[in-house]
Enzyme design. Structure first.
Site, short mmCIF file in Angstrom:
data_model
loop_
_atom_site.label_atom_id
_atom_site.label_comp_id
_atom_site.label_asym_id
_atom_site.label_seq_id
_atom_site.Cartn_x
_atom_site.Cartn_y
_atom_site.Cartn_z
N ARG A 57 0.98 -1.13 -0.18
CA ARG A 57 0.30 -0.07 0.09
C ARG A 57 1.11 1.35 -0.29
NH1 ARG A 57 -3.59 -1.80 4.60
NH2 ARG A 57 -1.88 -1.95 5.95
N LYS A 117 1.20 2.33 7.23
CA LYS A 117 1.72 0.91 8.17
C LYS A 117 2.75 1.65 9.08
CE LYS A 117 0.65 -2.41 9.72
NZ LYS A 117 -0.96 -2.35 10.32
N TYR A 175 -0.92 4.53 10.88
CA TYR A 175 -1.35 3.39 11.78
C TYR A 175 0.02 3.02 12.34
CZ TYR A 175 -5.96 2.08 8.84
OH TYR A 175 -6.76 1.94 8.54
N HIS A 221 -0.89 1.50 16.44
CA HIS A 221 -1.28 0.72 17.13
C HIS A 221 -0.01 0.21 18.21
CE1 HIS A 221 -4.38 -1.16 13.78
NE2 HIS A 221 -3.54 -1.16 13.07
N GLU A 268 -5.61 4.92 13.26
CA GLU A 268 -7.09 3.65 14.76
C GLU A 268 -7.21 4.85 16.10
OE1 GLU A 268 -2.53 2.62 16.37
OE2 GLU A 268 -3.38 3.27 14.32
N SER A 320 -10.90 -2.23 8.48
CA SER A 320 -11.91 -3.41 8.99
C SER A 320 -12.36 -4.13 7.74
CB SER A 320 -12.73 -3.22 10.02
OG SER A 320 -11.28 -2.19 10.87
N ARG A 325 -26.00 -4.30 19.48
CA ARG A 325 -25.53 -4.27 18.44
C ARG A 325 -26.11 -6.09 18.09
NH1 ARG A 325 -24.55 -2.95 13.90
NH2 ARG A 325 -22.79 -4.21 12.56
N SER A 331 -21.03 -12.52 24.50
CA SER A 331 -20.24 -12.95 25.47
C SER A 331 -19.90 -12.77 26.90
CB SER A 331 -19.18 -11.69 24.47
OG SER A 331 -18.32 -11.54 24.89
N ASP A 358 -2.56 -6.69 15.67
CA ASP A 358 -2.18 -5.73 15.23
C ASP A 358 -2.76 -4.70 16.68
OD1 ASP A 358 -1.39 -4.61 12.75
OD2 ASP A 358 -3.43 -4.09 12.21
N VAL A 397 -1.25 -12.64 10.43
CA VAL A 397 -1.02 -10.96 10.23
C VAL A 397 -1.07 -9.93 9.70
CG1 VAL A 397 0.03 -10.68 7.43
CG2 VAL A 397 -0.51 -13.03 7.92
#
Length: 367
Positions: A15, A75, A94, A96, A118, A134, A203, A220, A270, A298
């Protein structure tokens, strides 16, 4: 402002942070654009395309970092890139950081100011610069999960949609946000049996209204997750806590109850991953096996489809790049609290509360 866009150097990352259309807009607004030679080749954009849009092409990263006041990337900066950053320089990409203390330390030492895609928020609380990736990662998770389920790739050889007379695969998606919902769209489209797990009843009601009987929903709890994982063929981890490390929802003990050859895909990697057994992998070596279960972790999944990902991302980032260039980061953040939420590092300090908590360091308000 002098804006620089380097070539990405993370493994199999193709990218690029700006495309010619964005360069043209920024040049027309009076800014100087600098692109590292070869930055766009991974998606078929040549240096000549950038020059035609008004950019100056520089031969390497050191010359670009030395020239630009604002660095726009995709990145997180690698160690060699962190070493090129300097005090007073602005980095927009980004990051993270919650799962990457080494990068956080390097950025703090650089003296640069870093705004993370993010953690930028919209007025409705959504994450406008994370959403496009996402969407891509959620859709990709089903593709890579289906591939990993093939016997030759370590899976136990099940087709997601089944065939007449043979039941489809059972897909469990942890998290009903953007990534999880996009994963569900792909899995349902292939004919899999899908269950989405989320902490928000609101949700879950929205998911039920969107998908109807095609998707089951579950609130959950540890018990619910344990039971669903035990019977799943493919588990997608799509949990997000903005700026913070992802919660570990699937323990190693749970893997022992899965059938050997089952697959886990951790979109949350991430941010540290939501499976206890997750560890970062690359596109060059994407999977590993723990207790007979294939893990795909990944850290730059959208990098595998860089053309789609780049245009989706730059459509979202360009207005923020323009605001930062026109006003400077202080005035731009003062005008837009959502952009201010993206500020992670300034003057050697961590400035985002969730990131600071995850790293175990003091959070300081940018002066």
């Amino acid at each position: 402002m002098k804006i620089g866009c380097p070539k990405e150097i993370k493994v199999h990352e193709y990218r690029v942070g700006l495309v010619p259309a964005g360069v043209r807009e920024l040049v027309a607004a009076g800014h100087e654009l600098f692109i590292e030679s070869g930055a766009g080749l991974g998606i078929g954009i040549t240096d000549e395309h950038f020059r035609a849009a008004g950019a100056t092409v520089l031969p390497d990263a050191p010359s670009l970092f030395a020239t630009a006041e604002l660095i726009v990337k995709v990145k997180e900066p690698q160690a060699v890139e962190c070493a090129l950053l300097r005090e007073g320089q602005l980095l927009f990409t980004y990051l993270h950081l919650a799962a990457d203390p080494a990068q956080a330390d390097a950025l703090r030492r650089s003296g640069a100011t870093a705004i993370a895609y993010e953690t930028v928020t919209a007025p409705d609380g959504s994450l406008p610069l994370l959403t496009p990736m996402s969407e891509v990662a959620g859709r990709m998770s089903i593709q890579v999960g289906a591939t990993a389920l093939q016997k030759a790739n370590g899976g136990f050889g099940v087709l997601l949609g089944g065939v007449p007379g043979v039941a489809p695969a059972r897909v469990v998606i942890l998290g009903g946000g953007v990534a999880g919902t996009n994963a569900a769209q792909m899995a349902v489209g292939l004919g899999a049996g899908v269950t989405i797990v989320d902490l928000s009843l609101r949700r879950l009601r929205e998911i039920d209204a969107q998908f109807g009987p095609a998707v089951a929903t579950a609130y959950s709890t540890a018990e619910a997750i344990e039971g669903l994982v035990a019977s799943a063929d493919l588990v997608i981890g799509a949990v997000l806590v903005t700026g913070a490390a992802a919660p570990r929802l699937v323990t190693r003990a749970m893997l022992g109850r899965m059938e050997k050859g089952g697959v886990l895909v951790d979109i949350s990697i991430d941010q540290g991953g939501c499976f206890e057994t997750s560890r970062p992998t690359t596109h060059a070596d994407p999977t590993y096996v723990v207790d007979g279960v294939v893990h795909y972790c990944v850290t730059n999944m959208p990098g595998a489809v860089p053309r789609t990902s780049t245009f989706a991302l730059t459509n979202a980032t360009l207005p923020y790049v323009r605001a930062l260039a026109e006003r400077g980061w202080r005035a731009a953040c003062a005008r837009d609290p959502g952009l201010a939420a993206g500020l992670n590092i300034h003057a050697g300090a961590v400035t985002h509360p969730a990131v600071a908590r995850a790293l175990g360091v003091e959070c300081r308000v940018a002066a």
